[in-house]
Design an enzyme around this catalytic site. Structure first.
Site, mmCIF file in Angstrom:
data_model
loop_
_atom_site.group_PDB
_atom_site.id
_atom_site.type_symbol
_atom_site.label_atom_id
_atom_site.label_comp_id
_atom_site.label_asym_id
_atom_site.label_seq_id
_atom_site.Cartn_x
_atom_site.Cartn_y
_atom_site.Cartn_z
ATOM 1 N NE ARG A 156 49.655 42.580 38.687
ATOM 2 C CZ ARG A 156 49.870 43.991 38.021
ATOM 3 N NH1 ARG A 156 49.393 44.829 38.549
ATOM 4 N NH2 ARG A 156 50.684 43.899 37.226
ATOM 5 C CB CYS A 199 45.593 43.659 31.287
ATOM 6 S SG CYS A 199 46.570 44.862 31.731
ATOM 7 C CG LEU A 232 45.562 40.248 22.305
ATOM 8 C CD1 LEU A 232 46.714 40.810 23.144
ATOM 9 C CD2 LEU A 232 46.577 39.632 21.408
ATOM 10 C CE LYS A 267 53.731 36.471 29.341
ATOM 11 N NZ LYS A 267 53.540 37.709 28.495
ATOM 12 C CB ALA A 323 38.092 42.550 24.443
ATOM 13 C CE LYS A 377 42.992 46.401 34.622
ATOM 14 N NZ LYS A 377 43.488 47.768 34.554
ATOM 15 C CD GLU A 403 53.746 50.168 26.981
ATOM 16 O OE1 GLU A 403 54.282 51.619 27.021
ATOM 17 O OE2 GLU A 403 53.924 49.507 25.883
ATOM 18 C CG PHE A 404 49.326 48.236 23.044
ATOM 19 C CD1 PHE A 404 48.175 47.756 22.967
ATOM 20 C CD2 PHE A 404 49.679 49.499 22.433
ATOM 21 C CE1 PHE A 404 47.057 48.444 22.735
ATOM 22 C CE2 PHE A 404 48.695 50.200 22.111
ATOM 23 C CZ PHE A 404 47.390 49.797 22.001
ATOM 24 N NE ARG A 450 55.887 47.798 42.814
ATOM 25 C CZ ARG A 450 54.624 47.240 42.344
ATOM 26 N NH1 ARG A 450 53.655 48.210 42.209
ATOM 27 N NH2 ARG A 450 54.696 46.335 41.421
HETATM 28 C C1 UDX Z 1 49.169 48.880 35.087
HETATM 29 C C2 UDX Z 1 48.182 49.980 34.450
HETATM 30 O O1 UDX Z 1 48.622 51.091 34.818
HETATM 31 C C3 UDX Z 1 46.821 49.273 34.502
HETATM 32 O O2 UDX Z 1 45.870 50.213 33.922
HETATM 33 C C4 UDX Z 1 47.104 48.286 33.582
HETATM 34 O O3 UDX Z 1 45.857 47.731 33.402
HETATM 35 C C5 UDX Z 1 47.797 47.127 34.230
HETATM 36 O O4 UDX Z 1 48.852 47.708 34.689
HETATM 37 P P1 UDX Z 1 50.770 47.957 36.796
HETATM 38 O O5 UDX Z 1 51.910 48.758 36.674
HETATM 39 O O6 UDX Z 1 50.589 46.678 36.182
HETATM 40 O O7 UDX Z 1 49.577 48.659 36.429
HETATM 41 O O8 UDX Z 1 50.266 48.142 38.159
HETATM 42 P P2 UDX Z 1 51.026 48.033 39.607
HETATM 43 O O9 UDX Z 1 52.382 47.178 39.099
HETATM 44 O O10 UDX Z 1 50.305 47.843 40.830
HETATM 45 O O11 UDX Z 1 51.674 49.655 39.787
HETATM 46 C C6 UDX Z 1 50.854 50.750 40.117
HETATM 47 C C7 UDX Z 1 51.903 51.455 41.009
HETATM 48 O O12 UDX Z 1 51.097 52.730 41.201
HETATM 49 C C8 UDX Z 1 51.967 50.853 42.466
HETATM 50 O O13 UDX Z 1 53.205 50.675 42.935
HETATM 51 C C9 UDX Z 1 51.281 51.885 43.350
HETATM 52 O O14 UDX Z 1 51.821 52.046 44.646
HETATM 53 C C10 UDX Z 1 51.323 53.145 42.663
HETATM 54 N N1 UDX Z 1 50.340 54.105 43.087
HETATM 55 C C11 UDX Z 1 49.129 53.929 42.731
HETATM 56 C C12 UDX Z 1 50.687 55.427 43.393
HETATM 57 O O15 UDX Z 1 51.923 55.741 43.156
HETATM 58 N N2 UDX Z 1 49.656 56.475 43.470
HETATM 59 C C13 UDX Z 1 48.603 56.236 43.610
HETATM 60 O O16 UDX Z 1 47.609 57.212 43.888
HETATM 61 C C14 UDX Z 1 48.252 54.859 43.352
HETATM 62 C C1 UDX Z 2 48.465 41.483 27.904
HETATM 63 C C2 UDX Z 2 48.670 41.890 26.691
HETATM 64 O O1 UDX Z 2 49.241 41.046 25.783
HETATM 65 C C3 UDX Z 2 49.265 43.382 26.276
HETATM 66 O O2 UDX Z 2 49.586 43.913 25.091
HETATM 67 C C4 UDX Z 2 48.632 44.312 27.500
HETATM 68 O O3 UDX Z 2 49.436 45.648 27.474
HETATM 69 C C5 UDX Z 2 48.754 43.751 28.985
HETATM 70 O O4 UDX Z 2 47.897 42.504 29.088
HETATM 71 P P1 UDX Z 2 50.137 40.356 29.571
HETATM 72 O O5 UDX Z 2 49.014 39.922 30.416
HETATM 73 O O6 UDX Z 2 51.267 41.008 30.189
HETATM 74 O O7 UDX Z 2 49.770 40.947 28.540
HETATM 75 O O8 UDX Z 2 50.682 38.771 29.008
HETATM 76 P P2 UDX Z 2 50.307 38.138 27.550
HETATM 77 O O9 UDX Z 2 51.182 37.491 27.035
HETATM 78 O O10 UDX Z 2 48.972 38.687 26.798
HETATM 79 O O11 UDX Z 2 49.304 36.897 28.221
HETATM 80 C C6 UDX Z 2 48.214 36.761 29.337
HETATM 81 C C7 UDX Z 2 47.779 35.540 29.597
HETATM 82 O O12 UDX Z 2 47.349 34.781 28.407
HETATM 83 C C8 UDX Z 2 48.956 34.489 30.247
HETATM 84 O O13 UDX Z 2 48.190 33.919 31.363
HETATM 85 C C9 UDX Z 2 49.359 33.733 29.271
HETATM 86 O O14 UDX Z 2 49.802 32.460 29.568
HETATM 87 C C10 UDX Z 2 47.929 33.584 28.428
HETATM 88 N N1 UDX Z 2 48.143 33.042 26.895
HETATM 89 C C11 UDX Z 2 48.780 33.736 26.038
HETATM 90 C C12 UDX Z 2 47.726 31.923 26.565
HETATM 91 O O15 UDX Z 2 47.152 30.936 27.474
HETATM 92 N N2 UDX Z 2 47.796 31.243 25.291
HETATM 93 C C13 UDX Z 2 48.488 32.211 24.350
HETATM 94 O O16 UDX Z 2 48.612 31.782 23.231
HETATM 95 C C14 UDX Z 2 49.021 33.517 24.730
#
Ligand code: UDX
Ligand code: UDX
Length: 475
Positions: A354, A284, A235, A347, A233, A287, A173-174, A42
């Protein structure tokens, strides 16, 4: 106590850590940002000279990487060294749902968070502000604090321990994927939870470089942790609400687009997040709701837990419902038929799959005995193959040669000799399909199933397609 922040380390170079630190680095050239990750591949991809091959696809990201990388933004696997030199450390590692043991299937697995806390405890020097960026169960900060505090006590093996101090902040982070850079540059709000005012001010000062002070909210740490969970939740709940109504629209000859518009124009309800579709995906929503359900049950709030669990029930039901509709429209069986799938990411504008609804829908279709041609503009073939390999499905009993899905390189490649096409992701290139051309490659009954409500029905009908659109009972 630090009076200004010069060195920031972020553990976790994923969808959150990578873009968040890139935007911060762009806005704070006087601070050095080290994004570290245990995953060697990565980090190699973050350092690639081919900016089209960064580990994540996010509009606008490559421009900023090009601007900041190796100036004040560095990606590396040197976790310990960068922890030692940091004034502030963001924890952005993944927090999956537990697969086994207590709370399996619902609770968050905190093993990565815990191992980060231990690494920080061991290698930090002087005063370090530790910031939770990952979405975490409420009270996680307490666990992190107790691990960090354990190391500040006198320990003969750890000669530096006397000088170490920590404060912990929650700064969820949002950002949403696909719009991450815009979301980071113009956030609705920045939330900082904590009880150490000096640390809160230092983090606030970073954001003040580009965010209006009125948008920066400070709370206690527990409220901050919980707010992130609840925002997600709410959203997700809106999506399940509108999806449940999409089924009712189909039964009553109403149109979900008109209903959503009419409902959303009430300023108390608002127009966003009312697009019905194949259900929410992404790392997100599911989970976080499962975790909310777990926490509610833990505190004996069983009715509250049941209420939120229904958001996931409807999400799964929507996907199953789509599969049933496809099978029924294709005369009750799809065995031996060929179907094109347009879109595999959860999306548009991301390569992330995921929890993508496409995974569940494709698996079920394959299980019904059809073959699939799958096209997505950004998701790689290896990712699709790995998502569809699930030992619980019998379609996988076939050898690789007989694999019943193919990853296509274009829309036209995907629709060749298919009986139906299903739009699963709202990529803009699916808005204006060339129906005339597509029709030539498909075979009757030429069904289009639009689960994202994006195609122009009148244009499609002109070329003799049969059409089903989500939430539209008027076709
Ligand atoms: C994030 C958030 O941090 C999580 O809580 C949220 O709900 C979803 O988004 P995200 O950045 O999407 O996670 O996850 P991912 O793309 O899997 O990246 C996490 C990284 O952390 C990975 O690259 C993994 O290798 C790294 N990691 C994990 C470490 O470097 N050390 C560790 O001990 C565990
Ligand atoms: C979400 C939250 O929006 C963000 O604030 C948080 O930090 C991480 O989780 P994300 O999962 O990246 O972000 O995308 P989001 O735009 O929220 O969409 C989530 C899912 O809902 C997607 O599968 C999207 O297609 C779906 N969606 C969204 C709908 O089906 N209808 C809608 O009107 C909006």
């Amino acid at each position: 106590m630090a009076i200004s922040i010069k060195n920031i380390c972020c553990i976790g170079a994923g969808y959150v850590g990578g873009p968040s630190m890139t935007v911060m680095a762009d806005r704070c050239p006087e601070i050095t940002f080290n994004v570290v990750d245990k995953n060697i591949k990565r980090i190699e991809s973050w350092n690639t000279s081919d900016l089209n091959n960064l580990p994540i696809y996010e509009p606008g990201l490559s421009l900023l990487i090009n601007k900041c990388r190796n100036k004040n933004l560095y990606f590396s696997n040197e976790i310990e060294k960068n922890i030692s030199s940091a004034d502030m450390i963001f924890i952005s590692v993944n927090t999956p749902t537990k697969k086994t043991g207590l709370g399996a299937g619902q609770a968050i697995d905190l093993k990565w968070i815990e191992s980060c806390a231990r690494q920080i405890a061991m290698h930090a020097k002087g005063h370090t502000i530790v910031v939770e960026k990952s979405t975490l169960p409420v009270k996680t900060a307490q666990a992190i604090k107790s691990i960090l505090d354990g190391h500040t006590k006198k320990d003969s093996k750890n000669l530096d321990s006397d000088n170490k101090t920590f404060s912990i902040l929650s700064n969820p982070e949002f950002l949403a994927e696909g719009t991450a850079i815009d979301d980071l540059l113009s956030p609705d709000r920045i939330l900082i939870g904590g009880d150490d005012n000096n640390s809160i001010e230092l983090l606030k000062n970073i954001y003040l470089k580009w965010v209006d002070g009125g948008k920066i909210l400070t709370t206690d740490i527990w409220s901050s942790e919980l707010s992130k969970l609840i925002a997600n939740a709410f959203l997700a709940q809106r999506i399940s609400s509108i999806n449940s109504i999409s089924a009712l629209c189909e039964s009553t000859e109403a149109n979900i687009i008109d209903v959503a518009k009419a409902v959303g124009m009430d300023s108390r309800i608002g127009k966003n997040f009312l697009n019905s579709g194949p259900g929410f995906g992404g790392s997100c929503f599911k989970k976080d709701i499962l975790n909310l359900v777990y926490i509610c049950n833990y505190y004996g709030l069983n009715e509250v837990a049941d209420y939120w669990e229904k958001v996931i029930t409807i999400n799964n039901w929507q996907q199953n419902r789509i599969v049933s509709i496809v099978v029924n429209k294709l005369y009750g069986t799809i065995s031996g038929k060929k179907i094109a799938i347009l879109g595999f990411a959860f999306k548009a504008n991301t390569n992330d799959t995921r929890e993508s609804p496409a995974i569940n829908i494709c698996r079920q279709l394959l299980e019904e005995g059809c073959t699939l041609n799958i096209y997505d503009p950004k998701v790689k073939k290896e990712q699709i193959d790995s998502d569809l390999r699930d030992e619980n499905y019998s379609y996988l009993n076939k050898s690789d040669k007989e694999k019943t899905w193919k990853v296509s390189s274009s829309i036209i490649d995907a629709v060749k000799e298919t009986d139906a096409l299903i739009i699963l992701t709202d990529w803009s290139e699916f808005n204006n399909l060339d129906f005339q051309k597509i029709n030539k490659f498909m075979r009757p009954p030429c069904w289009i199933f639009d689960t994202r409500n994006i195609i122009n029905i009148n244009k499609a009908k002109k070329y003799g397609f049969n059409i089903w659109k989500i939430g539209n009972g008027n076709l």
